[in-house]
Structure formats: structure tokens, C-alpha cells
Design an enzyme around this catalytic site. Structure first.
Site, mmCIF file in Angstrom:
data_model
loop_
_atom_site.group_PDB
_atom_site.id
_atom_site.type_symbol
_atom_site.label_atom_id
_atom_site.label_comp_id
_atom_site.label_asym_id
_atom_site.label_seq_id
_atom_site.Cartn_x
_atom_site.Cartn_y
_atom_site.Cartn_z
ATOM 1 N N ASP A 1 0.919 -1.269 -0.204
ATOM 2 C CA ASP A 1 -0.001 0.117 -0.229
ATOM 3 C C ASP A 1 0.876 1.057 -0.068
ATOM 4 O O ASP A 1 2.033 1.215 0.675
ATOM 5 C CB ASP A 1 -0.895 -0.062 1.270
ATOM 6 C CG ASP A 1 -1.627 1.371 1.365
ATOM 7 O OD1 ASP A 1 -2.767 1.426 0.296
ATOM 8 O OD2 ASP A 1 -1.529 2.136 2.268
ATOM 9 N N GLU B 1 1.016 -0.699 -5.177
ATOM 10 C CA GLU B 1 0.124 0.436 -5.376
ATOM 11 C C GLU B 1 0.554 1.779 -5.426
ATOM 12 O O GLU B 1 0.921 2.478 -4.342
ATOM 13 C CB GLU B 1 -0.978 0.334 -4.145
ATOM 14 C CG GLU B 1 -2.060 1.068 -4.490
ATOM 15 C CD GLU B 1 -2.296 2.432 -3.591
ATOM 16 O OE1 GLU B 1 -2.708 3.546 -4.255
ATOM 17 O OE2 GLU B 1 -1.747 2.570 -2.418
#
Length: 644
Positions: free
Chosen positions: A309, A352
Site C-alpha cells: 500500500d 500500489e
């Protein structure tokens, strides 16, 4: 009472940032020392004046369970001669200011169910895995040349019992796995499962990185869920957050009264966007903690990969209003990926990342960050902006569709329609579509068809498969009752058929990361907003012709240039009656016309459906004669693959 501690070599590696099984050294472990069975505790708290182990077993009074600090290295250890499995505990830390705080164990394997915050002594060993064949088979394949389709799930709101109670990990094995199989996804991507205090952080603000959230059961229950996934042929990806952590009092923040896991400099420590603290990725002890954590999830939970993330937030930090590269993060990410792939080359490491940082999926020995996949955020933003525009205005946004093919082979991409696109007032995918009720569904079918046919692996957030009309409501389960309505029901069937077609069609994934796998037929028809292109597999006959119409207009006898096969069949059309369409399909085999068009040697004429996508497959005999007068058969071609 017996005092114990890690070896000098382990201490050296930990401070260096190279202790990649630090979870064996730190935390609470059942152990036998000098014939005495007990529990060993170790914790890193370099600025603490005193550290005591407290819990129910000593009535939260730690004067008899003080820990010993090792050689000013900041590591504290204690052996308590009692097997304390399933007991709850914390570290009571006296700081340099004289204040005392109670902290959960950063290396705890299990935690109390929120709102309680103590760690739980848990024997992580002992689960009897049955997924050996899964790993054998996985190592024989290359993900680059396989279909990959991720179903992104928030376990707490996918489905609830009686509309309010969580399903357990074991119950989800019975409910979620058959559902994923029915929809032909290859992987479940779970939003973060690390222990976290606040439900609505969705796990992105964690306190227990080694402790899977107890909301849904025990660590062994989660192992059972993952084991059942593997036995069913489904991979499991964990959303993982090595960039920042929450600031709740019992967690990592100011662990011993001063910056420990976070940066010393407040200008880069505080993550004001999320109200969190950034990990100090230049600190050896933090690197040992985080890299060990990834390897821990692989070893003990058999995780098949990580969606890492907020990579952009790690690569760049804002100081004084300017954005600067964080070289600590670059070094950390490279080392993380090297260690993960050294442990298991088949793991998927997915960044990401919303930046234009080059070579994110390039190998570290060539200067890349070392991931093997990256989310294509540019494609996602462009195609959604295009779809949200009024159809008559799409000709002015034509490059939103074509631009992605300018860079799609610069990285190994996943095409994501994730939870981030359907929360916080952004509307659901279905409700983003303009027009009336029918047009919304028709355009969503078209969008999903384009997702499946564009180069790159696929990801969809839960609920999108049946056309969730409202955006994601994280405190409730999905609107399952929508399937009682005809248009949602047939959209759901359409999606399943589309995914089945994707998995069995090599042209849609075999050359995903080589430009030999894609060819535009017509990328310039902005006035009609019609795009046509070819997807190709390794064999010359493994091709699909894709025609997308992003307007509501129907066209008969529409000319499309095609390679020189005698006939084409339409194998899939989003405008089929059974999917809620108008039935503007091409039922009969289409004969090609031997006149060049669209830079192809032949063309055909077909019906173009409104807001529709058509898949055409050639008959497997190619035009042209051999020297004996017989018709030429299609030749295979072999192409090398680009790997990490």
C-alpha cells in the site's frame, strides 16, 4: 526467575537491518531453559528506563517481572518459568520523562478482540497444512503468462450474519471460496488483516503487524481459510502497509516515550493526510521488523503475495511544501523485494503506486525497485474519467482511452477497480455511468469488457460484479438483495461469463507484458468513439478482434480491418438479450473481404451494438496457398517473455 537474551549475532543483525526472522527473537515464546518450561519475552525499547511484563497472570503488577536491558543495545528480555499460552499481556514501559505507558507487543502473534488492546500469548506452530500440491503447481508456472484476476475483499463487510455479525475465517472458507470460484477469479486480495483498533481504518492503520485481526477468529482459523483457498486453486494476496502506522496509545507510536519505529524528524515523521506516523525506513531495526513481517506472513500463513500500500507516500515525502525522494524507502523496497523473492520466486509483489517512478517492476540489479507488478493507476483514472463523461463529449477525451497503450509495456501492470474508487462520495462503478437506467448497465458491461481485453492483469472490488448501486458502505454488508432485480441479476451472469472467457482465452493474457500481444486496428475514430484492436497469444492463430463502441448508436455493415483469415465468429457480445442488451449481435459466421482496410490485409462488415463490446475469433485456417495448392495452415510463433 531466569534472565535470557538473544545472541550477540542476532543483536548485530537486528540493528544492521538484516535479522529477517526477528519474530523468533522478539515477542513471547514458549521455551524450555535448563529443564524449566516457561515463556521468554523480548522487546526493543532503546529509550526506556524500565520495562516490565504485566498481565492477568500477575494482576497487572510487574514489580516481580522486570526485564533486563542488554548491553545498552535497547533490547530487553525476561524468561518467566510458566507456560503462559493464551494469557493476555502488555509491556509496562517507564520513559525517560518518568511517565509510564502500557504497550502491546509489536511482535505478538495474537491480540484481544477490539476494543480491548492487550496482546495474547499464542503458539503459532502446529497447524497441519494440506496445500503442498498448490505450491508444487505454482512453481511450475509463470504468472506473467497466466490469467490473473483478483477479487478485492474487505472481510468485515463482504457479508454479515443477520446483517451485523462478522463471519469468522472458517465460515468465510465455506461462503467466500465457492463464490470466488463461481466468478472465475484466480486470487482473493484481502484488505489489511493486521490487528487494528478502528474498524473504519479497514486495517490500513495497524498496531499488531504479526497479529492477524481477532475480529474473525484465531491465527489458526486464518491458516485454515488460506489452506482451503489453496485446496480450491485460489491464491491469496494480503494488502500490506509498510509505510505508516496508527498513533493509538497502545501501539508502536513513541513506543518507549521517544521516536522508535518512526522518524526522529517531525517534518517527515507525521503523516498528516492519514493522521498516522511514517515508519523510519532508514533505521536497521525497523527494516528487520518489516522485512521479517513479510517473510512471516509467507512462512506461517502461506500468503501468495502482497499488495504493498501507498508506495507513492513512501517514495516521496513532503518537507516544507516540497516533494523530495526518500532514498531510505528506495533502499528498503529493493531489499524487501530481494528477500521475498529469495524466499519464494513465485510470490506476487504488487506496488500500489500512483507516481511515474521508473522501473518499479524492474529487477533491482538493473536499478528497478524489484516488484513484479504495479497497479496501473493512470489507466484506471483515465478510463473512469472517460466513462463518466457524457457520450457525446467523449470525442474530446479520446486520448483517455488510447494513451495507456503508450506506456502499458513499460511495467508489468495490474488494472485496478479497487475500493478506493467506490467510497468517499465517488459513487459506485455502476452509478458513475451517465445516462438512464439501461444505459448505465450497458456501459458498465462495456467497461468490464474493456477491462478484460486491455493488456494487464485484472482486479475488481467486491460488489462490482453484480452492479452495487450505492458506493461501498464499510459498516454494512454488500447489497445482496439487488440480485432480486433483473438487470443486476443478468449483469452478474454477464460478469461470470466474461471472466470464464478471460480465463480460457490465451490471447487475453499469454503475452500480457510484451507489445507483440497487442495491435491497434483503429485507434483514431474519435467522432464515433469506436475502438478496435487485436489481442494475441503465442500461436499465430490465437488472436481476438475486439471492437468497442462507447456511444449509444447502432451501426450495421460496419467495416473493420482484420488479419487474413477466411471467416470470423463473434464469440461474445455485451449486448446479448440474456445480459440485458438489445440483441444487436452477429449471429452468423462473418466472411472476410479481400480488400485492405485499417492497415490490415482484409476487412469484414459487422453489426456494432450500442454501448457494446464484441469479441471476434478467426476460423483457424489462414488464406493463401502452399506450392501444392492446398490451403496454408496457421504457423505458430515463439516469443520470449519479459520477467522480473
Amino acid at each position: 526467575m531466569i534472565v535470557t537474551h538473544p545472541t550477540d549475532y542476532e543483536v548485530h543483525l537486528f540493528h544492521e537491518g538484516s535479522l529477517y526472522e526477528s519474530y523468533n527473537v522478539f515477542g513471547a515464546h514458549p521455551e524450555t531453559q535448563k529443564g524449566v518450561k516457561g515463556t521468554r519475552f523480548s522487546v526493543w525499547a532503546p529509550h526506556a528506563i524500565e520495562v516490565e511484563v504485566v498481565g492477568n497472570f500477575n494482576n497487572w503488577e510487574g514489580s516481580n517481572h522486570g526485564m533486563t536491558k542488554l548491553n545498552d543495545e535497547g533490547i530487553w528480555s525476561l524468561f518467566i518459568p510458566a507456560l503462559l499460552e493464551n494469557e493476555i499481556y502488555k509491556y509496562q514501559i517507564k520513559t525517560i520523562t518518568g511517565k509510564t505507558s502500557l504497550k502491546s507487543d509489536p511482535y505478538a502473534f495474537y491480540s484481544e478482540v477490539r476494543p480491548h488492546t492487550a496482546s495474547v500469548i499464542y503458539n503459532i506452530e502446529g497447524y497441519d497444512w494440506k496445500d503442498q500440491n498448490w505450491f508444487k503447481n505454482k512453481k511450475k508456472k509463470s504468472a506473467y503468462e497466466e490469467p490473473l484476476a483478483f477479487y478485492e475483499v474487505h472481510l468485515g463487510s463482504w457479508k454479515k450474519k443477520d446483517g451485523e455479525k462478522f463471519y469468522t475465517y472458517r465460515e468465510l472458507a465455506d461462503e467466500l471460496i465457492p463464490y470466488v470460484l463461481e466468478h472465475h477469479f484466480t486470487h482473493i486480495e484481502m484488505m489489511p488483516l493486521v490487528e487494528h483498533p478502528y474498524d473504519r481504518s479497514w486495517g490500513y492503520q495497524g498496531t499488531g503487524y504479526y497479529s492477524p485481526t481477532s475480529r474473525y477468529g484465531t491465527p489458526h482459523d486464518l491458516m485454515y481459510f488460506i489452506d482451503q483457498c489453496h485446496l480450491s486453486g485460489i491464491g491469496v494476496i494480503l494488502d500490506w502497509v509498510p509505510g505508516h502506522f496508527c498513533k493509538d496509545a497502545h501501539g508502536l507510536y513513541m513506543f518507549d516515550g521517544r521516536p522508535t519505529y518512526e522518524y526522529q524528524d517531525v517534518s517527515v515523521r507525521e503523516n498528516e493526510v492519514w493522521g498516522t506516523a511514517n515508519f523510519d525506513l532508514g533505521k536497521g531495526e525497523v527494516k528487520s521488523f518489516l522485512i521479517s513481517n513479510a517473510l512471516f506472513w509467507m512462512k506461517y500463513y502461506h500468503i501468495d503475495g502482497f499488495r504493498v500500500d501507498a508506495v507513492a507516500n513512501m517514495l516521496y515525502w513532503n518537507t516544507g511544501g516540497t516533494s523530495q525522494k526518500n532514498e531510505y524507502a528506495v533502499s528498503f523496497l529493493r531489499k524487501l523485494n530481494e528477500m521475498v523473492f529469495d524466499a519464494d520466486p513465485s510470490v506476487l509483489m504488487i506496488a500500489e503506486d500512483s507516481t511515474d517512478w521508473p522501473f518499479v517492476t524492474g529487477p533491482t540489479y538493473e536499478g528497478g525497485l524489484g516488484f513484479n507488478y504495479k497497479w496501473n493507476m493512470g489507466w484506471m483514472n483515465d478510463i473512469l474519467k472517460y466513462m463518466e463523461s457524457e457520450p457525446r463529449n467523449r470525442k474530446y477525451l479520446h486520448d483517455k482511452v488510447t494513451f495507456s497503450l503508450m506506456y502499458t509495456y513499460s511495467e508489468n501492470f495490474v488494472l485496478p477497480f479497487s475500493h478506493d474508487e467506490v467510497v468517499h462520495g465517488k459513487k459506485s462503478l455502476l452509478n458513475k455511468m451517465p445516462g438512464d437506467y439501461w444505459q448505465k448497465f450497458a456501459q458498465l458491461r462495456l467497461l468490464y469488457g474493456y477491462l478484460i481485453t486491455h493488456p494487464g492483469k485484472k482486479l475488481l472490488f467486491m460488489g462490482g460484479e453484480f452492479g452495487q448501486f450505492d458506493e461501498w458502505k464499510d459498516l454494512e454488508d454488500l447489497d445482496w438483495e439487488l440480485q432480486d432485480f433483473e438487470m443486476h441479476r443478468v449483469l452478474h451472469e454477464y460478469f461470470k461469463e466474461l471472466m470464464k472467457l478471460y480465463k480460457r482465452t490465451k490471447a487475453l493474457w499469454e503475452l500480457d507484458h510484451l507489445n507483440e500481444g497487442f495491435e491497434w486496428i483503429d485507434a483514431n475514430n474519435k467522432d464515433q468513439s469506436i475502438f478496435s484492436f487485436i489481442r494475441k497469444g503465442k500461436k499465430e492463430s490465437d488472436i481476438l478482434i475486439i471492437v468497442c463502441n462507447f456511444r449509444e448508436v447502432v451501426y450495421e455493415n460496419f467495416k473493420v480491418g482484420v488479419p487474413a483469415f477466411s471467416y470470423y465468429n463473434e464469440i461474445f457480445n455485451s449486448d446479448g438479450i440474456q445480459y440485458g442488451g438489445t440483441g444487436k449481435i452477429n449471429k452468423m459466421k462473418i466472411k472476410t473481404i479481400e480488400k485492405p482496410f485499417h492497415n490490415q490485409t482484409c476487412h469484414l462488415e459487422m453489426t456494432i451494438p450500442p454501448f457494446g463490446i464484441s469479441f471476434l475469433r478467426p476460423v483457424k485456417t489462414r488464406k493463401g496457398n502452399n506450392s501444392n495448392g492446398t490451403e496454408k495452415k496457421v504457423r505458430s510463433h515463439v516469443t520470449s517473455r519479459r520477467t522480473r
